[in-house]
Design an enzyme around this catalytic site. Structure first.
Site, PDB file in Angstrom:
ATOM      1  NE  ARG A 216      -3.422  -2.316   2.902  1.00  0.00           N
ATOM      2  CZ  ARG A 216      -3.071  -3.446   3.507  1.00  0.00           C
ATOM      3  NH1 ARG A 216      -1.837  -3.568   4.016  1.00  0.00           N
ATOM      4  NH2 ARG A 216      -3.919  -4.447   3.633  1.00  0.00           N
TER       5      ARG A 216
ATOM      6  CE  LYS B  48      -6.077  -0.931   5.198  1.00  0.00           C
ATOM      7  NZ  LYS B  48      -7.401  -1.180   4.578  1.00  0.00           N
TER       8      LYS B  48
ATOM      9  CG  HIS C   3      -5.510   0.379  -3.606  1.00  0.00           C
ATOM     10  ND1 HIS C   3      -4.741   0.495  -2.468  1.00  0.00           N
ATOM     11  CD2 HIS C   3      -6.391  -0.626  -3.355  1.00  0.00           C
ATOM     12  CE1 HIS C   3      -5.148  -0.380  -1.565  1.00  0.00           C
ATOM     13  NE2 HIS C   3      -6.137  -1.077  -2.082  1.00  0.00           N
TER      14      HIS C   3
ATOM     15  NE  ARG D  13      -3.282  -3.678  -1.310  1.00  0.00           N
ATOM     16  CZ  ARG D  13      -2.610  -4.433  -0.436  1.00  0.00           C
ATOM     17  NH1 ARG D  13      -1.293  -4.503  -0.500  1.00  0.00           N
ATOM     18  NH2 ARG D  13      -3.247  -5.113   0.495  1.00  0.00           N
TER      19      ARG D  13
ATOM     20  CG  HIS E 158      -5.918  -8.832   1.548  1.00  0.00           C
ATOM     21  ND1 HIS E 158      -6.167  -9.151   0.222  1.00  0.00           N
ATOM     22  CD2 HIS E 158      -5.812  -7.474   1.586  1.00  0.00           C
ATOM     23  CE1 HIS E 158      -6.216  -8.050  -0.498  1.00  0.00           C
ATOM     24  NE2 HIS E 158      -6.011  -7.020   0.306  1.00  0.00           N
TER      25      HIS E 158
ATOM     26  CE1 TYR F 195      -6.679  -6.446  -6.159  1.00  0.00           C
ATOM     27  CE2 TYR F 195      -6.721  -7.672  -4.102  1.00  0.00           C
ATOM     28  CZ  TYR F 195      -6.622  -6.476  -4.778  1.00  0.00           C
ATOM     29  OH  TYR F 195      -6.470  -5.311  -4.076  1.00  0.00           O
TER      30      TYR F 195
END
Length: 298
Positions: A145, A169, A238, A241, A264, A273
């Site tokens: 990110r 995150k 993004h 990404r 994730h 994806y």
């Protein structure tokens, strides 16, 4: 905003490591909510479920997309959850509100030819191109990110293992490998980009003044690359990404591995994806279906 809302945003920044872009969205959602409260003469602390339903109708009356409405409601639900941890008398008026279904969409990505064109643009023998290439290489080679990119320190790069450790995150660290092209671009950048040699901090990516680059600065760099690249019209961090994940899956990488590389928590997040190009679908089909294989051999 009041002090509770400001404390909430600060918690998201410090404890959950939200990017400045995400924090700005949360802040805008709270400001809009406060405007509704003032307009309807309502109080934050006495806001009820029926008021939440009225606010949902208010958002739709402004012709917002379902994805935007969903995010705004999610922001307020999360805010009240936070407030409940500080005050046992607070009730979350959004907890029972039916969450508007998000519109399904396929993530945008670049084809391999488009990526080659972007890299060709930053092949120029200039100081700025050294830095721009590192940004492009890292985002595409690792799928990180933009918030993770701008926080990379020099010591996070491992030239022995050919990879980088990033803080994702929830302040979760993960190691992401990169290839020879990315490694070479980082080495050239550290050796020849003068602003990085004279700065007094450890951040890897810097602007032309030697200051740690911001997320906004990265977006500016990417937009500048696109302007100078024929046949490519739109770019954002993004999208790179998305491209990273799509290209890996198209080349046979399994979903669990891509999930780990992207950082994730849920596999369902990575599942979006799994879209592939028609060309890739046909290639897999011809190589896998028994009768299609026979037809392909004739």
């Amino acid at each position: 905003m009041n002090h509770i809302q400001e404390a909430f945003l600060n918690t998201l920044k410090v404890e959950r490591n939200f990017s400045e872009h995400t924090l700005k969205s949360y802040q805008d959602d709270l400001i809009q909510f406060n405007q509704f409260l003032e307009q309807e003469h309502l109080q934050l602390k006495t806001f009820e479920y029926r008021d939440a339903r009225n606010y949902l109708s208010y958002l739709y009356s402004n012709h917002l997309k379902r994805t935007s409405v969903s995010r705004k409601i999610s922001t307020l639900r999360t805010f009240y959850e936070y407030w409940m941890t500080l005050d046992e008398n607070i009730i979350n008026p959004f907890v029972q509100l039916v969450h508007p279904k998000k519109e399904k969409y396929l993530p945008q990505f670049f084809y391999e030819e488009e990526m080659e064109a972007l890299f060709k643009t930053v092949e120029e023998d200039t100081s700025k191109s050294l830095r721009d290439r590192v940004i492009l290489e890292l985002l595409y080679a690792t799928g990180i990110r933009v918030s993770e990119l701008v926080n990379i320190k020099k010591q996070d790069i491992d030239f022995y293992a050919n990879g980088v450790t990033v803080l994702g995150k929830g302040s979760k660290e993960r190691f992401v490998p990169f290839g020879a092209y990315c490694r070479q671009s980082i080495e050239n950048y550290l050796e020849h980009f003068k602003p990085i040699q004279s700065c007094n901090h450890d951040f890897l990516i810097v602007n032309m003044k030697g200051e740690a680059i911001t997320e906004r600065g990265v977006r500016y760099v990417l937009n500048d690359i696109v302007k100078r690249t024929a046949g490519v019209s739109e770019i954002h961090p993004h999208k790179l990404r998305h491209t990273f994940a799509t290209h890996l899956l198209n080349q046979g990488a399994d979903l669990r591995t891509v999930q780990s590389l992207l950082g994730h928590v849920n596999l369902s997040t990575t599942g979006k994806y799994t879209h592939v190009s028609n060309q890739q679908l046909r290639k897999v089909y011809l190589n896998a279906h028994p009768r299609a294989k026979k037809e392909n051999e004739t």
